[in-house]
Design a protein around this motif. Structure first.
Motif, PDB file in Angstrom:
ATOM      1  N   THR A 337       0.829  -1.212   0.000  1.00 29.21           N
ATOM      2  CA  THR A 337       0.000   0.000   0.000  1.00 29.21           C
ATOM      3  C   THR A 337       0.864   1.263   0.000  1.00 29.21           C
ATOM      4  O   THR A 337       0.438   2.307  -0.454  1.00 29.21           O
ATOM      5  CB  THR A 337      -0.919   0.027   1.235  1.00 29.21           C
ATOM      6  N   HIS A 338       2.084   1.159   0.523  1.00 21.87           N
ATOM      7  CA  HIS A 338       2.924   2.348   0.652  1.00 21.87           C
ATOM      8  C   HIS A 338       4.094   2.301  -0.314  1.00 21.87           C
ATOM      9  O   HIS A 338       5.026   1.526  -0.120  1.00 21.87           O
ATOM     10  CB  HIS A 338       3.475   2.468   2.075  1.00 21.87           C
ATOM     11  N   ILE A 339       4.015   3.154  -1.314  1.00 23.49           N
ATOM     12  CA  ILE A 339       5.092   3.144  -2.306  1.00 23.49           C
ATOM     13  C   ILE A 339       6.406   3.570  -1.661  1.00 23.49           C
ATOM     14  O   ILE A 339       7.470   3.030  -1.982  1.00 23.49           O
ATOM     15  CB  ILE A 339       4.726   4.018  -3.536  1.00 23.49           C
ATOM     16  N   GLU A 340       6.341   4.508  -0.710  1.00 20.70           N
ATOM     17  CA  GLU A 340       7.566   5.032  -0.099  1.00 20.70           C
ATOM     18  C   GLU A 340       8.322   3.933   0.636  1.00 20.70           C
ATOM     19  O   GLU A 340       9.535   3.792   0.520  1.00 20.70           O
ATOM     20  CB  GLU A 340       7.246   6.188   0.861  1.00 20.70           C
ATOM     21  N   ARG A 341       7.526   3.133   1.387  1.00 20.44           N
ATOM     22  CA  ARG A 341       8.130   2.052   2.170  1.00 20.44           C
ATOM     23  C   ARG A 341       8.865   1.072   1.249  1.00 20.44           C
ATOM     24  O   ARG A 341       9.990   0.668   1.502  1.00 20.44           O
ATOM     25  CB  ARG A 341       7.022   1.332   2.938  1.00 20.44           C
ATOM     26  N   CYS A 342       8.213   0.723   0.141  1.00 19.41           N
ATOM     27  CA  CYS A 342       8.822  -0.197  -0.810  1.00 19.41           C
ATOM     28  C   CYS A 342      10.083   0.412  -1.413  1.00 19.41           C
ATOM     29  O   CYS A 342      11.115  -0.241  -1.539  1.00 19.41           O
ATOM     30  CB  CYS A 342       7.850  -0.504  -1.930  1.00 19.41           C
ATOM     31  N   LYS A 343       9.954   1.694  -1.770  1.00 17.33           N
ATOM     32  CA  LYS A 343      11.088   2.354  -2.417  1.00 17.33           C
ATOM     33  C   LYS A 343      12.296   2.371  -1.488  1.00 17.33           C
ATOM     34  O   LYS A 343      13.410   2.059  -1.907  1.00 17.33           O
ATOM     35  CB  LYS A 343      10.710   3.782  -2.825  1.00 17.33           C
ATOM     36  N   THR A 344      12.040   2.710  -0.208  1.00 20.90           N
ATOM     37  CA  THR A 344      13.148   2.760   0.746  1.00 20.90           C
ATOM     38  C   THR A 344      13.834   1.403   0.831  1.00 20.90           C
ATOM     39  O   THR A 344      15.070   1.295   0.822  1.00 20.90           O
ATOM     40  CB  THR A 344      12.620   3.123   2.153  1.00 20.90           C
ATOM     41  N   ALA A 345      13.000   0.369   0.922  1.00 21.58           N
ATOM     42  CA  ALA A 345      13.570  -0.970   1.077  1.00 21.58           C
ATOM     43  C   ALA A 345      14.340  -1.373  -0.169  1.00 21.58           C
ATOM     44  O   ALA A 345      15.438  -1.931  -0.091  1.00 21.58           O
ATOM     45  CB  ALA A 345      12.463  -1.968   1.364  1.00 21.58           C
ATOM     46  N   LEU A 346      13.755  -1.108  -1.326  1.00 22.60           N
ATOM     47  CA  LEU A 346      14.333  -1.646  -2.552  1.00 22.60           C
ATOM     48  C   LEU A 346      15.487  -0.801  -3.092  1.00 22.60           C
ATOM     49  O   LEU A 346      16.370  -1.323  -3.769  1.00 22.60           O
ATOM     50  CB  LEU A 346      13.242  -1.804  -3.616  1.00 22.60           C
ATOM     51  N   GLU A 347      15.471   0.528  -2.754  1.00 22.39           N
ATOM     52  CA  GLU A 347      16.550   1.373  -3.273  1.00 22.39           C
ATOM     53  C   GLU A 347      17.896   0.930  -2.739  1.00 22.39           C
ATOM     54  O   GLU A 347      18.918   1.012  -3.421  1.00 22.39           O
ATOM     55  CB  GLU A 347      16.288   2.843  -2.926  1.00 22.39           C
ATOM     56  N   GLN A 348      17.882   0.425  -1.514  1.00 21.37           N
ATOM     57  CA  GLN A 348      19.138   0.000  -0.896  1.00 21.37           C
ATOM     58  C   GLN A 348      19.762  -1.194  -1.626  1.00 21.37           C
ATOM     59  O   GLN A 348      20.944  -1.458  -1.481  1.00 21.37           O
ATOM     60  CB  GLN A 348      18.895  -0.372   0.572  1.00 21.37           C
TER      61      GLN A 348
END
Lengths: 362, 201
Positions: A337-348
């Motif tokens: 549901t949260h794009i930001e949460r996914c982005k933070t996790a996956l950007e790393q």
């Protein structure tokens, strides 16, 4: 093997949706009710010829519509493969692979290997044994056509047998009919029992490995397979239990009573593990299926992760997401549901991620 | 569907009771009859009524027949020591058209299916057991569908006949002739590879 394009028409809440996927990590985000899980369900349907949420196919058709269509274009060893399902209400579903109708739906299962990790998986630990048998069946059906056919045969025969036990008039059972059904059940049951035994034996090391990698801890995961057939040949067991069956009015022995015991350091997961450990265990099980299928077919199943943040705490789910994105060689499709949460996790992870954003249907 | 005539509607209703015929096909059939003269409909009606009223079932094998004993059972050219057990008339027609079988038949009229409530008393089984006792039968050939119901019916009959000297066989199951192996379905091919046949030169 990976999915390239997906088209949904009148499937659940989606009127018309066309999506492109990348070979690596895909992340579908959107608000609650935007239909993220339904996209995963469509992929499940294309692989297993049925939904993982809804048992009656016609309920999959969008309200007030009379047919639905799913089309997936897959890259299979750089050959393009188009899989299409058309469901008309009322009527049967038709499957087409590269425009050729699939005659027996069972023969399609396993063509597009797929493993789904969803919040409902917790049933594996909390619900009855049928969930755990379904888990083995889902894995083995993708690998062995005879398994599915034997399983269907067995289940049908048990249904007939139970009907005979229920229909008994004046306590007289047509033993000859029951024994004829036993004869049909026995070879199918032995086949399934042998396959399940072998599967668990080969599968456990994969689970141990996966659990170790995901938890980072030292606990040892294990699975024990329990089957009435470990007590003897099914023919003898059925004979022994016939009096009991008459009272219960159903077949009390057979592979439909099989169960799995999950443990961590020899303690049952269901009663002794924390919520986090339980969820980790389930993810380890599912990841192990991916690697097991690869070991048998040299194809990495498409991995679907539905709402992974649901039960795991943030740090554990971040760690798991990163691990899946980093080390799983197959295609991964994630919903959140949260794009930001996914982005933070996956950007790393430094991996390229294909983001798909769904908007709530107007 | 709104049909302006009660007569047409009734005909459509009756026709749509046929297996595989829905309302639309039934209406097409009725419209076809309306396009032709009355004589066509009378002929059709008579053919159906006569067929149903006069048809007999062979008292020996249960096959449909115009006489008490059907053409196959009364033929002098058939091998009387072999009986092929089938589910229904269509199976006889299929086997007959192969021209490879010269024995007699026995029509069960279905297969055992507790789920649908079909038990031994609903099938033509007693007559079969009686035939085997009284006729010169040496071999009983089971030609039933390879389904749970077909297989359990086969085992049931075999059990009923275990004290009889009759040899019981079943038609073989496997790869279709003239087909290429790669197109055979995996279940059939799997069975075929397990149940191999010796080869001799």
């Amino acid at each position: 093997m990976h999915l390239k394009h997906l088209t949904l028409r009148n499937f659940k809440n989606h009127a018309e949706l066309v999506l492109d996927f990348s070979e690596g990590v895909n992340c579908i985000t959107g608000a609650n009710g935007s239909g993220k899980t339904n996209i995963l369900d469509a992929l499940h349907f294309l692989s297993f010829t049925k939904s993982f949420l809804i048992h009656q196919d016609h309920q999959l058709v969008r309200d007030d519509c009379d047919s639905m269509l799913l089309e997936g274009i897959y890259d299979n060893n750089s050959f393009e493969q188009t899989v299409q399902v058309l469901l008309k209400k009322p009527g049967r579903k038709t499957f087409k692979v590269n425009n050729n109708a699939v005659g027996r739906l069972g023969s399609h299962i396993g063509m597009l290997p797929l493993v789904l990790i969803a919040p409902q998986d917790i049933w594996l630990l909390q619900e009855g044994s049928s969930e755990r048998r379904r888990f083995i069946d889902m894995a083995l059906c993708q690998l062995d056509k005879q398994y599915l056919s034997n399983l269907n045969l067995y289940n049908k025969a048990v249904e007939h047998r139970n009907r005979l036990l229920k229909q008994m008039e004046n306590n007289i059972l047509d033993t000859e009919q029951v024994e004829s059904l036993n004869k049909v059940m026995i070879p199918a049951a032995e086949y399934i029992y042998n396959k399940r035994t072998l599967f668990i034996k080969e599968f456990v090391p994969f689970v141990v490995d996966s659990y170790h990698t995901i938890s980072g801890g030292t606990e040892v995961a294990d699975i024990i397979y329990n089957s009435p057939l470990q007590q003897g040949k099914l023919g003898t067991l059925l004979q022994k239990s016939i009096e009991k069956d008459k009272i219960l009015q159903r077949t009390s022995v057979g592979i439909h009573k099989d169960d799995l015991e999950f443990s961590l350091n020899n303690f049952p997961v269901k009663t002794h593990a924390s919520q986090g450990q339980q969820k980790t265990f389930i993810i380890a099980l599912k990841m192990a299926v991916c690697y097991y299928i690869y070991s048998q077919t040299h194809i990495y199943p498409i991995l679907l992760l539905d709402d992974i943040f649901e039960k795991l705490d943030n740090s554990r789910s971040m760690a798991f997401l990163q691990m899946a994105a980093n080390s799983y060689p197959g295609q991964v499709i994630i919903t959140d549901t949260h794009i930001e949460r996914c982005k933070t996790a996956l950007e790393q992870t430094g991996k390229e991620v294909n983001y798909i954003t769904l908007h709530t249907n107007a | 569907m709104n049909i302006p005539s009660k007569l047409v509607e009734e005909a459509v209703n009756e026709l749509s009771k046929f297996p595989g015929i829905g309302k639309k096909s039934a209406l097409r059939m009725v419209l076809h009859l309306l396009k032709h003269d009355t004589e066509t409909s009378v002929k059709l009606g008579n053919a159906i009524v006569n067929m149903r009223k006069q048809i007999l079932f062979c008292t020996q094998c249960g096959n449909v027949s115009d006489k008490d004993i059907c053409g196959i059972c009364s033929s002098v050219n058939r091998d009387r020591d072999k009986i092929c057990v089938v589910e229904d008339l269509r199976d006889i027609m299929a086997i007959e058209s192969t021209g490879q079988f010269t024995g007699l038949y026995h029509v069960l009229g279905g297969v055992l299916s507790p789920i649908e409530g079909i038990g031994p008393s609903d099938l033509n089984i007693d007559k079969l057991l009686e035939r085997i006792k009284t006729e010169e039968t040496k071999e009983l050939i089971m030609a039933l569908s390879p389904t749970v119901e077909g297989d359990s019916t086969m085992f049931y009959l075999t059990k009923k006949l275990q004290d009889s000297p009759v040899k019981i066989t079943t038609i073989s199951r496997g790869i279709a002739i003239g087909g290429s192996l790669e197109y055979a379905d995996e279940i059939t091919l799997g069975r075929s590879i397990l149940n191999r046949i010796g080869l001799e030169v």
